[in-house]
Design a protein around this motif. Structure first.
Motif, short mmCIF file in Angstrom:
data_model
loop_
_atom_site.label_atom_id
_atom_site.label_comp_id
_atom_site.label_asym_id
_atom_site.label_seq_id
_atom_site.Cartn_x
_atom_site.Cartn_y
_atom_site.Cartn_z
N GLU A 50 0.85 -1.20 0.00
CA GLU A 50 0.00 0.00 0.00
C GLU A 50 0.88 1.25 0.00
N ASP A 51 0.61 2.15 -0.91
CA ASP A 51 1.37 3.40 -1.01
C ASP A 51 1.07 4.30 0.19
N LYS A 52 2.10 4.62 0.97
CA LYS A 52 1.94 5.52 2.12
C LYS A 52 2.39 6.94 1.80
N GLY A 53 2.76 7.16 0.54
CA GLY A 53 3.10 8.51 0.10
C GLY A 53 4.56 8.85 0.28
N LEU A 54 4.87 10.13 0.08
CA LEU A 54 6.24 10.62 0.21
C LEU A 54 6.55 10.89 1.67
N ILE A 55 7.46 10.13 2.24
CA ILE A 55 7.83 10.40 3.63
C ILE A 55 8.92 11.47 3.71
N ILE A 56 9.66 11.65 2.61
CA ILE A 56 10.58 12.77 2.48
C ILE A 56 10.33 13.40 1.11
N PRO A 57 9.60 14.51 1.04
CA PRO A 57 9.25 15.10 -0.25
C PRO A 57 10.43 15.83 -0.89
N PRO A 58 10.39 16.04 -2.20
CA PRO A 58 11.42 16.84 -2.85
C PRO A 58 11.22 18.32 -2.50
N GLU A 59 12.24 19.12 -2.80
CA GLU A 59 12.15 20.56 -2.54
C GLU A 59 12.41 21.29 -3.86
N PRO A 60 11.42 21.28 -4.76
CA PRO A 60 11.63 21.84 -6.11
C PRO A 60 11.78 23.36 -6.14
N ASP A 61 11.41 24.05 -5.08
CA ASP A 61 11.48 25.52 -5.07
C ASP A 61 12.81 26.05 -4.57
N ASP A 62 13.71 25.15 -4.14
CA ASP A 62 15.00 25.59 -3.62
C ASP A 62 16.10 24.89 -4.41
N ILE A 63 16.66 25.60 -5.38
CA ILE A 63 17.67 25.02 -6.27
C ILE A 63 18.92 24.62 -5.51
N HIS A 64 19.14 25.21 -4.34
CA HIS A 64 20.34 24.91 -3.57
C HIS A 64 20.13 23.75 -2.60
N SER A 65 18.91 23.27 -2.46
CA SER A 65 18.63 22.19 -1.53
C SER A 65 19.16 20.85 -2.04
N SER A 66 19.65 20.03 -1.14
CA SER A 66 20.08 18.68 -1.52
C SER A 66 18.90 17.82 -1.92
N LEU A 67 17.68 18.29 -1.63
CA LEU A 67 16.47 17.56 -2.00
C LEU A 67 15.80 18.15 -3.24
#
Length: 352
Positions: A68-85
């Motif tokens: 069962e898909d429980k979703g993203l437990i660590i989401p991406p950070e598309p609005d921060d180009i400097h983020s490691s995520l």
């Protein structure tokens, strides 16, 4: 709604909603009667997208077949180009362990940065499904460029971090009491001169007082022969036993790369090796050819003329890891040796 009652290695594996499972470079953890399988979400990683990942996705199951898909437990950070995520950053192989002392779940991520350095991002959470908070970013453990890795916790609560010192050797480092950094104590293993021989995709497991490391060579998403090594202690010394994939004439570990190993609860001696088939549409690519290409890039003794000749071959098709599949197979033990036999399908019921 349950759909599966067996494992089908290498075939498309759908979740309970009928969507492709996206938990690559993944691991399985057992908590309160439930298995959680988590890994890189590659659903948006299609050629030309510029997206390497879309966070860490998690699935839950009680039978190991139906997830069962429980979703993203660590989401991406598309609005921060400097983020490691940020989705363009090469975030790989999340590993999560539980710290009994702090009551925190601790996640380490491998990050390949635009300047080609490799660092670690560390996050913690009060609950396995999150939310996770970054506590370290841009960490260079032991001041080394850290590649593929695994985390392991001893019965006494001490934790260890096994990682590829990029293009060099394998490191076993002690973690601090809170599991968010290294103490400075480490050991070195499997020194190799350059890819494709350097070991990566390290997976640690313990059995009957022995420690095992299952690794792949370094040929990016293209598969290669695995190695299994054994030791009496966490820090070794580790002794290489050989390739665990018998009758694998393609030298590709059944066209897959190891991600982790876990023991099945309630079974006497059943361990499952989890692997990714990153490139299911390129199973005709020959290991001898692309491995030689990697050696041409990294071996300083190859002449310029020979390097140009090797790299001038017709390029391999572009990767599309959004359709990567999984190869889950049981381990077979023969004395100290470990084997992974190919099975078109198999069931937990086949084991005591």
């Amino acid at each position: 709604m349950n759909k599966y009652d067996r494992f089908y290695p290498g075939r498309v594996w759908l979740d309970t909603e009928g969507k492709r499972i996206q938990a690559h470079g993944g691991s399985v953890i057992f908590i309160d009667g439930v298995y959680y399988w988590y890994g890189e979400n590659k659903e948006k990683t299609v050629p030309g997208s510029g997206i390497w990942h879309w966070g860490v996705r998690c699935y839950a199951s009680r039978d190991l077949y139906n997830w069962e898909d429980k979703g993203l437990i660590i989401p991406p950070e598309p609005d921060d180009i400097h983020s490691s995520l940020h989705p363009s950053r090469c975030m790989d192989r999340p590993h999560i362990i539980y710290n009994r002392g702090t009551g925190k779940y601790v996640c380490w991520l491998k990050i390949m940065n635009p300047d080609e350095t490799q660092t670690s991002t560390v996050l913690t959470a009060d609950h396995f499904l999150g939310p996770y908070t970054k506590v370290r970013e841009g960490l260079k453990p032991l001041n080394m460029s850290a590649g593929d890795f695994d985390l392991a916790v001893a019965p006494d609560g001490k934790a260890y971090y096994y990682f590829e010192r990029v293009h060099s050797e394998t490191i076993c480092a002690d973690l601090t009491e809170d599991y968010t950094d290294v103490t400075g104590y480490y050991s070195t293993h499997f020194p190799r001169p350059y890819p494709p021989y350097v070991r990566e995709a390290t997976a640690h497991f313990s059995r009957k007082g022995k420690h095992y490391l299952l690794t792949s060579g370094t040929t990016s998403y293209y598969p290669n022969p695995s190695e299994i090594a054994i030791a009496d202690t966490w820090h070794g010394p580790y002794r290489v036993l050989g390739n665990p994939h018998p009758e694998d004439k393609s030298n590709t570990s059944y066209h897959s790369q190891i991600s982790s190993v876990f023991k099945v609860q309630g079974k006497k001696d059943l361990y499952i090796a989890c692997a990714d088939r990153w490139l299911p549409r390129q199973m005709d690519a020959r290991y001898e050819e692309y491995s030689r290409m990697f050696e041409a890039i990294f071996n300083p003794d190859i002449s310029v003329e020979e390097r140009q000749k090797l790299l001038a071959r017709e390029p391999l098709p572009e990767d599309n890891t959004s359709i990567a599949d999984y190869v889950w197979l049981p381990l077979r033990f023969d004395g100290e040796m470990v084997y992974i036999d190919w099975k078109e399908e198999w069931s937990l019921d086949d084991y005591e």
